[in-house]
Write an enzyme that holds these catalytic residues in place. Structure first.
Site, PDB file in Angstrom:
ATOM      1  N   LYS A   1       0.838  -1.208   0.000  1.00  0.00           N
ATOM      2  CA  LYS A   1       0.000   0.000   0.000  1.00  0.00           C
ATOM      3  C   LYS A   1       0.864   1.246   0.000  1.00  0.00           C
ATOM      4  O   LYS A   1       0.601   2.204  -0.727  1.00  0.00           O
ATOM      5  CB  LYS A   1      -0.852   0.033   1.281  1.00  0.00           C
ATOM      6  CG  LYS A   1      -2.210  -0.545   1.119  1.00  0.00           C
ATOM      7  CD  LYS A   1      -3.027  -0.309   2.375  1.00  0.00           C
ATOM      8  CE  LYS A   1      -4.199  -1.261   2.369  1.00  0.00           C
ATOM      9  NZ  LYS A   1      -4.862  -1.364   3.638  1.00  0.00           N
TER      10      LYS A   1
ATOM     11  N   PHE B   1     -17.079   9.956  10.266  1.00  0.00           N
ATOM     12  CA  PHE B   1     -18.430   9.719   9.736  1.00  0.00           C
ATOM     13  C   PHE B   1     -18.387   9.660   8.205  1.00  0.00           C
ATOM     14  O   PHE B   1     -19.313  10.103   7.527  1.00  0.00           O
ATOM     15  CB  PHE B   1     -19.376  10.820  10.226  1.00  0.00           C
ATOM     16  CG  PHE B   1     -19.411  10.923  11.741  1.00  0.00           C
ATOM     17  CD1 PHE B   1     -20.040   9.949  12.504  1.00  0.00           C
ATOM     18  CD2 PHE B   1     -18.777  11.967  12.389  1.00  0.00           C
ATOM     19  CE1 PHE B   1     -20.049  10.017  13.894  1.00  0.00           C
ATOM     20  CE2 PHE B   1     -18.783  12.058  13.777  1.00  0.00           C
ATOM     21  CZ  PHE B   1     -19.414  11.072  14.538  1.00  0.00           C
TER      22      PHE B   1
ATOM     23  N   ASN C   1     -23.975   4.912  13.806  1.00  0.00           N
ATOM     24  CA  ASN C   1     -24.118   3.778  12.885  1.00  0.00           C
ATOM     25  C   ASN C   1     -25.306   2.891  13.244  1.00  0.00           C
ATOM     26  O   ASN C   1     -25.976   2.348  12.364  1.00  0.00           O
ATOM     27  CB  ASN C   1     -22.816   2.965  12.842  1.00  0.00           C
ATOM     28  CG  ASN C   1     -21.807   3.592  11.891  1.00  0.00           C
ATOM     29  OD1 ASN C   1     -22.109   4.582  11.220  1.00  0.00           O
ATOM     30  ND2 ASN C   1     -20.616   3.046  11.826  1.00  0.00           N
TER      31      ASN C   1
ATOM     32  N   ALA D   1     -35.507   1.336   0.500  1.00  0.00           N
ATOM     33  CA  ALA D   1     -35.535  -0.129   0.643  1.00  0.00           C
ATOM     34  C   ALA D   1     -34.410  -0.727  -0.197  1.00  0.00           C
ATOM     35  O   ALA D   1     -34.046  -0.196  -1.241  1.00  0.00           O
ATOM     36  CB  ALA D   1     -36.878  -0.661   0.171  1.00  0.00           C
TER      37      ALA D   1
ATOM     38  N   CYS E   1     -18.917  -1.395   8.301  1.00  0.00           N
ATOM     39  CA  CYS E   1     -19.168  -0.600   9.515  1.00  0.00           C
ATOM     40  C   CYS E   1     -20.505  -0.921  10.176  1.00  0.00           C
ATOM     41  O   CYS E   1     -20.537  -1.353  11.334  1.00  0.00           O
ATOM     42  CB  CYS E   1     -19.120   0.875   9.158  1.00  0.00           C
ATOM     43  SG  CYS E   1     -17.593   1.291   8.319  1.00  0.00           S
TER      44      CYS E   1
ATOM     45  N   ARG F   1     -17.164  -6.212   1.869  1.00  0.00           N
ATOM     46  CA  ARG F   1     -17.245  -6.722   3.240  1.00  0.00           C
ATOM     47  C   ARG F   1     -18.697  -6.685   3.729  1.00  0.00           C
ATOM     48  O   ARG F   1     -19.375  -5.667   3.570  1.00  0.00           O
ATOM     49  CB  ARG F   1     -16.334  -5.900   4.161  1.00  0.00           C
ATOM     50  CG  ARG F   1     -14.866  -6.252   3.952  1.00  0.00           C
ATOM     51  CD  ARG F   1     -13.972  -5.370   4.770  1.00  0.00           C
ATOM     52  NE  ARG F   1     -13.977  -3.996   4.304  1.00  0.00           N
ATOM     53  CZ  ARG F   1     -13.347  -2.993   4.929  1.00  0.00           C
ATOM     54  NH1 ARG F   1     -12.692  -3.223   6.038  1.00  0.00           N
ATOM     55  NH2 ARG F   1     -13.379  -1.763   4.436  1.00  0.00           N
TER      56      ARG F   1
HETATM   57  C1  UGA Z   1     -21.275   4.163   7.296  1.00  0.00           C
HETATM   58  C2  UGA Z   1     -21.790   5.488   7.851  1.00  0.00           C
HETATM   59  O1  UGA Z   1     -22.778   6.011   6.978  1.00  0.00           O
HETATM   60  C3  UGA Z   1     -20.647   6.503   7.974  1.00  0.00           C
HETATM   61  O2  UGA Z   1     -21.119   7.699   8.573  1.00  0.00           O
HETATM   62  C4  UGA Z   1     -19.557   5.898   8.856  1.00  0.00           C
HETATM   63  O3  UGA Z   1     -18.448   6.761   8.952  1.00  0.00           O
HETATM   64  C5  UGA Z   1     -19.104   4.589   8.265  1.00  0.00           C
HETATM   65  O4  UGA Z   1     -20.232   3.697   8.153  1.00  0.00           O
HETATM   66  C6  UGA Z   1     -18.077   4.002   9.187  1.00  0.00           C
HETATM   67  O5  UGA Z   1     -18.398   3.708  10.334  1.00  0.00           O
HETATM   68  O6  UGA Z   1     -16.884   3.947   8.796  1.00  0.00           O
HETATM   69  P1  UGA Z   1     -20.685   3.200   4.888  1.00  0.00           P
HETATM   70  O7  UGA Z   1     -20.315   1.908   5.551  1.00  0.00           O
HETATM   71  O8  UGA Z   1     -19.793   3.727   3.826  1.00  0.00           O
HETATM   72  O9  UGA Z   1     -20.809   4.381   5.986  1.00  0.00           O
HETATM   73  O10 UGA Z   1     -22.121   2.939   4.305  1.00  0.00           O
HETATM   74  P2  UGA Z   1     -23.497   3.753   4.146  1.00  0.00           P
HETATM   75  O11 UGA Z   1     -23.437   4.687   3.016  1.00  0.00           O
HETATM   76  O12 UGA Z   1     -23.931   4.300   5.438  1.00  0.00           O
HETATM   77  O13 UGA Z   1     -24.466   2.538   3.746  1.00  0.00           O
HETATM   78  C7  UGA Z   1     -24.577   1.395   4.597  1.00  0.00           C
HETATM   79  C8  UGA Z   1     -25.460   0.348   3.977  1.00  0.00           C
HETATM   80  O14 UGA Z   1     -26.829   0.753   4.061  1.00  0.00           O
HETATM   81  C9  UGA Z   1     -25.196   0.067   2.512  1.00  0.00           C
HETATM   82  O15 UGA Z   1     -25.300  -1.318   2.276  1.00  0.00           O
HETATM   83  C10 UGA Z   1     -26.307   0.823   1.800  1.00  0.00           C
HETATM   84  O16 UGA Z   1     -26.607   0.306   0.536  1.00  0.00           O
HETATM   85  C11 UGA Z   1     -27.444   0.648   2.784  1.00  0.00           C
HETATM   86  N1  UGA Z   1     -28.502   1.671   2.688  1.00  0.00           N
HETATM   87  C12 UGA Z   1     -28.240   2.969   2.969  1.00  0.00           C
HETATM   88  C13 UGA Z   1     -29.771   1.275   2.327  1.00  0.00           C
HETATM   89  O17 UGA Z   1     -30.031   0.088   2.078  1.00  0.00           O
HETATM   90  N2  UGA Z   1     -30.777   2.213   2.273  1.00  0.00           N
HETATM   91  C14 UGA Z   1     -30.530   3.519   2.530  1.00  0.00           C
HETATM   92  O18 UGA Z   1     -31.491   4.334   2.450  1.00  0.00           O
HETATM   93  C15 UGA Z   1     -29.245   3.917   2.897  1.00  0.00           C
END
Ligand code: UGA
Length: 440
Positions: A35, A159, A218, A262, A270, A337
């Site tokens: 990396k 975040f 989260n 949905a 996370c 993941r």
């Molecule tokens: C999440 C949090 O949103 C971040 O704020 C945080 O920093 C991060 O985890 C972390 O702890 O490092 P991330 O894992 O990138 O970020 O994913 P999200 O964008 O939050 O989505 C999470 C899951 O929920 C995905 O599978 C997404 O497709 C799903 N999702 C999200 C839905 O199914 N419906 C929604 O309306 C929103």
């Protein structure tokens, strides 16, 4: 400020680049030398939107350097961020061994320091509640004889969302700083002074509260997605439209409109991990948190329900060959993941279906996990001649804008399962396809 960053995964790397963009000098280290070599050649080791452009920008790149030895990183840094992984252990607890190893390496480095020095260690990895204070006590004990060395600890949750992480870093909704005294809190806060000038709210609190803030954020997001998916499953049976439901509910300012889409279920490195870890350590504090504990089960049940719907429809139409569009846990990332798509695929394989997979960025990662159990198509249109049914799992732009005419010409069968509700049912059906979404 001179900043050290230990851990160059999705969090550490983006934070390092963001801190460099804010004008800090960032000295980076990762246990994975490849990396560091890639980054020193401006090559991103992960896919993240805009990262290549940032590395191409000399004003950012020249502020970032790689360091093989933690001791040298410590010597060159006033504030050392730790952003190594805390993956789920078998029992759901967060595995903190990598953070512990870094703290130990820093302690060993500090034992060799002769001049007087003061450093702040900021944990960015998501760690169990109380862990930052535990590491502080551990390190203070290790350097108890070093009267010339003063170390302070803080916890500063991130975040950032994968896929939009660089933008999230530069446009935060809040900065949270956990520390045990005002000087340390202000010192850590000053790293982000650009945001204070832009009137971004800062929350200063103790380390335990900052750790709980990270988990609560989260858990809230995971709970919303799990809940809307439960409502969608019910709406699907009784003829409701989940997009209309989410829209109307989200217009209530007390509820808000985000995280109400949905899907096949939440995934990623996370949300699933943090929900499980919080359940685990609340239990070990002697407390049952039934609501938190049910989130993960709800999500798993939702994935199983979708698997059952798909296998039923496959049986109905005699479909054997399935094309899954998207294995990344969401669009704009190569990360698989805890991907709900991968869980679904394993279920479909167990039901005897043949699976072909396409994903714009996650094929290599998928291949490492699923190997030869499935087929892979980098250009999915060219694989359509044997495909009976398409299942959309990830909301990549390529899949939300499917070329229906091409599908019609090339696809063997005519069934589409849209587990992100991204296609227009009327358009799909008017072209002769059988369409299944989630309550849409
Ligand atoms: C999440 C949090 O949103 C971040 O704020 C945080 O920093 C991060 O985890 C972390 O702890 O490092 P991330 O894992 O990138 O970020 O994913 P999200 O964008 O939050 O989505 C999470 C899951 O929920 C995905 O599978 C997404 O497709 C799903 N999702 C999200 C839905 O199914 N419906 C929604 O309306 C929103």
């Amino acid at each position: 400020m001179r900043i050290g960053m230990v851990g160059l995964g999705y969090v550490g790397l983006i934070t390092a680049v963001g801190l460099a963009e804010l004008g800090h000098s960032v000295c980076c280290h990762d246990i994975d030398k490849t990396k560091m070599v890639m980054l020193s050649q401006r090559k991103p080791p992960i896919y993240e939107d805009g990262l290549q452009e940032k590395l191409n920008d000399d004003s950012i790149f020249n502020k970032i350097k790689m360091e093989d030895e933690i001791a040298k990183l410590v010597a060159q840094s006033d504030v050392i961020f730790i952003a190594v992984g805390t993956p789920s252990s078998e029992d759901g607890s967060a595995n903190t061994e990598y953070v512990r190893a870094v703290v130990l390496a820093i302690a060993q480095a500090l034992c060799g320091v002769e001049e007087s020095c003061k450093k702040t260690i900021v944990i960015k990895s998501t760690v169990p509640v109380g862990f930052t204070n535990e590491m502080n006590a551990f390190l203070q004990e290790k350097i108890a004889n070093k009267v010339n060395v003063t170390i302070k600890f803080g916890f500063c949750p991130e975040f950032l969302r994968e896929g939009t992480a660089l933008n999230d870093f530069m446009n935060p909704e809040r900065i949270v700083v956990g520390a045990e005294d005002d000087d340390t809190a202000n010192h850590i806060g000053s790293i982000f002074e650009t945001f204070a000038k832009n009137h971004i709210p800062f929350v200063y609190t103790n380390c335990v509260s900052a750790e709980i803030i990270k988990y609560t954020s989260n858990i809230m997001l995971a709970a919303r997605v799990a809940l809307i998916n439960e409502i969608a499953d019910y709406a699907e049976i009784v003829g409701g439209n989940i997009a209309d439901i989410s829209k109307a509910v989200g217009l209530d300012g007390r509820i808000g409109s985000r995280y109400l889409k949905a899907s096949l279920g939440f995934g990623g490195s996370c949300l699933p991990k943090d929900v499980k870890a919080f359940s685990y350590f609340s239990k070990s504090s002697g407390l049952d948190l039934p609501l938190v504990q049910s989130i993960a089960n709800s999500n798993e049940s939702h994935i199983i329900r979708q698997k059952e719907r798909i296998t039923e429809v496959a049986t109905l139409y005699g479909a054997k060959n399935i094309l899954v569009l998207g294995t990344a846990f969401k669009a704009d990332t190569d990360d698989i993941r805890e991907s709900s798509a991968v869980k679904l695929i394993k279920g479909l394989l167990a039901s005897g279906l043949n699976i072909t997979i396409s994903d714009p960025k996650a094929l290599n990662n998928t291949q490492n996990v699923l190997g030869s159990c499935v087929s892979y198509a980098s250009d999915f249109y060219s694989a359509l001649n044997t495909i009976d049914m398409i299942v959309i799992c990830t909301d990549w732009k390529e899949f939300t804008e499917l070329d229906i005419i091409k599908l019609k010409q090339k696809m063997k069968g005519n069934v589409i399962f849209d587990l992100r509700n991204v296609l227009n049912r009327t358009l799909i059906e008017s072209n002769g396809f059988k369409y299944y979404g989630i309550a849409n």
